[in-house]
Design a protein around this motif. Sequence first.
Motif, mmCIF file in Angstrom:
data_model
loop_
_atom_site.group_PDB
_atom_site.id
_atom_site.type_symbol
_atom_site.label_atom_id
_atom_site.label_comp_id
_atom_site.label_asym_id
_atom_site.label_seq_id
_atom_site.Cartn_x
_atom_site.Cartn_y
_atom_site.Cartn_z
ATOM 1 N N ASN A 14 -5.305 43.293 -34.355
ATOM 2 C CA ASN A 14 -5.323 41.409 -33.994
ATOM 3 C C ASN A 14 -5.594 41.256 -32.368
ATOM 4 O O ASN A 14 -6.843 40.459 -32.588
ATOM 5 N N VAL A 15 -4.731 41.714 -32.250
ATOM 6 C CA VAL A 15 -5.031 41.859 -30.351
ATOM 7 C C VAL A 15 -6.233 42.521 -30.509
ATOM 8 O O VAL A 15 -6.841 42.480 -29.469
ATOM 9 N N ALA A 16 -6.066 43.889 -30.076
ATOM 10 C CA ALA A 16 -7.220 44.547 -29.997
ATOM 11 C C ALA A 16 -8.649 44.074 -30.707
ATOM 12 O O ALA A 16 -9.195 43.878 -30.325
ATOM 13 N N VAL A 17 -8.727 43.329 -32.063
ATOM 14 C CA VAL A 17 -9.877 42.658 -32.424
ATOM 15 C C VAL A 17 -10.107 40.845 -31.325
ATOM 16 O O VAL A 17 -11.187 41.152 -30.990
ATOM 17 N N ALA A 18 -9.541 40.189 -31.250
ATOM 18 C CA ALA A 18 -9.528 39.384 -30.139
ATOM 19 C C ALA A 18 -9.718 39.777 -28.749
ATOM 20 O O ALA A 18 -10.494 39.353 -27.742
ATOM 21 N N SER A 19 -9.651 41.297 -28.567
ATOM 22 C CA SER A 19 -9.994 41.390 -26.857
ATOM 23 C C SER A 19 -10.834 41.054 -26.566
ATOM 24 O O SER A 19 -11.852 41.221 -25.597
ATOM 25 N N ASP A 20 -11.955 41.799 -27.884
ATOM 26 C CA ASP A 20 -13.858 41.683 -27.698
ATOM 27 C C ASP A 20 -14.250 40.683 -27.437
ATOM 28 O O ASP A 20 -15.140 40.932 -26.800
ATOM 29 N N GLY A 24 -9.177 36.347 -22.811
ATOM 30 C CA GLY A 24 -7.552 35.907 -22.112
ATOM 31 C C GLY A 24 -6.168 35.304 -22.798
ATOM 32 O O GLY A 24 -5.344 35.870 -22.736
ATOM 33 N N ILE A 25 -6.916 35.318 -24.519
ATOM 34 C CA ILE A 25 -6.248 35.276 -25.406
ATOM 35 C C ILE A 25 -5.175 36.260 -25.733
ATOM 36 O O ILE A 25 -4.793 36.396 -26.059
ATOM 37 N N ALA A 26 -5.961 37.134 -25.457
ATOM 38 C CA ALA A 26 -5.991 39.041 -26.339
ATOM 39 C C ALA A 26 -4.338 38.780 -25.068
ATOM 40 O O ALA A 26 -3.448 39.894 -25.279
ATOM 41 N N ALA A 28 -2.397 37.197 -23.739
ATOM 42 C CA ALA A 28 -1.188 37.118 -24.474
ATOM 43 C C ALA A 28 -0.751 37.077 -25.066
ATOM 44 O O ALA A 28 0.256 36.789 -24.739
ATOM 45 N N LEU A 29 -1.935 37.236 -26.314
ATOM 46 C CA LEU A 29 -1.450 37.826 -27.541
ATOM 47 C C LEU A 29 -0.177 39.235 -27.066
ATOM 48 O O LEU A 29 0.804 39.668 -28.224
ATOM 49 N N MET A 30 -1.282 39.733 -26.067
ATOM 50 C CA MET A 30 -0.331 41.206 -26.162
ATOM 51 C C MET A 30 1.327 41.378 -25.623
ATOM 52 O O MET A 30 2.135 41.643 -26.020
ATOM 53 N N GLY A 31 1.411 40.353 -24.276
ATOM 54 C CA GLY A 31 2.337 39.713 -23.984
ATOM 55 C C GLY A 31 3.716 39.405 -25.016
ATOM 56 O O GLY A 31 4.546 39.595 -25.046
ATOM 57 N N VAL A 32 2.599 38.387 -26.169
ATOM 58 C CA VAL A 32 3.848 37.890 -26.449
ATOM 59 C C VAL A 32 4.376 39.372 -28.048
ATOM 60 O O VAL A 32 5.708 39.341 -28.115
ATOM 61 N N ALA A 33 3.571 39.948 -28.200
ATOM 62 C CA ALA A 33 4.077 41.249 -29.555
ATOM 63 C C ALA A 33 5.086 41.984 -28.432
ATOM 64 O O ALA A 33 5.685 42.677 -29.285
ATOM 65 N N LEU A 34 4.548 42.726 -27.072
ATOM 66 C CA LEU A 34 5.593 43.720 -26.310
ATOM 67 C C LEU A 34 6.850 42.767 -26.204
ATOM 68 O O LEU A 34 7.982 43.317 -26.541
ATOM 69 N N THR A 35 6.669 41.514 -26.147
ATOM 70 C CA THR A 35 8.380 40.947 -26.013
ATOM 71 C C THR A 35 8.531 41.126 -27.475
ATOM 72 O O THR A 35 10.149 41.514 -27.154
ATOM 73 N N MET A 36 8.356 40.965 -27.982
ATOM 74 C CA MET A 36 9.101 40.712 -29.751
ATOM 75 C C MET A 36 9.009 42.123 -30.098
ATOM 76 O O MET A 36 10.161 42.339 -30.298
ATOM 77 N N LEU A 37 8.104 43.451 -29.641
ATOM 78 C CA LEU A 37 9.178 44.567 -30.127
ATOM 79 C C LEU A 37 9.744 45.798 -29.436
ATOM 80 O O LEU A 37 10.634 45.425 -29.691
#
Length: 56
Positions: A14-20, A24-26, A28-37
């Motif tokens: 989902n982050v990869a799709v949003a990054s296209d 900015g949102i991508a 932010a999502l990447m930061g949240v995803a990395l924290t969760m991981l």
Amino acid sequence: MHFSWEKHLELSRNVAVASDKNQGIALALMGVALTMLATDLLAHELKASALPSSRA
């Protein structure tokens, strides 16, 4: 907050799709995803180290 590996992979897709379209949102999502991981990996590591070793 525990995600299965499949959920982490779905989030990364989902982050990869949003990054296209929305960088900015991508980011932010990447930061949240990395924290969760990182949280889930730490929980897994602590759980594994708390189990008695069968090699003793």
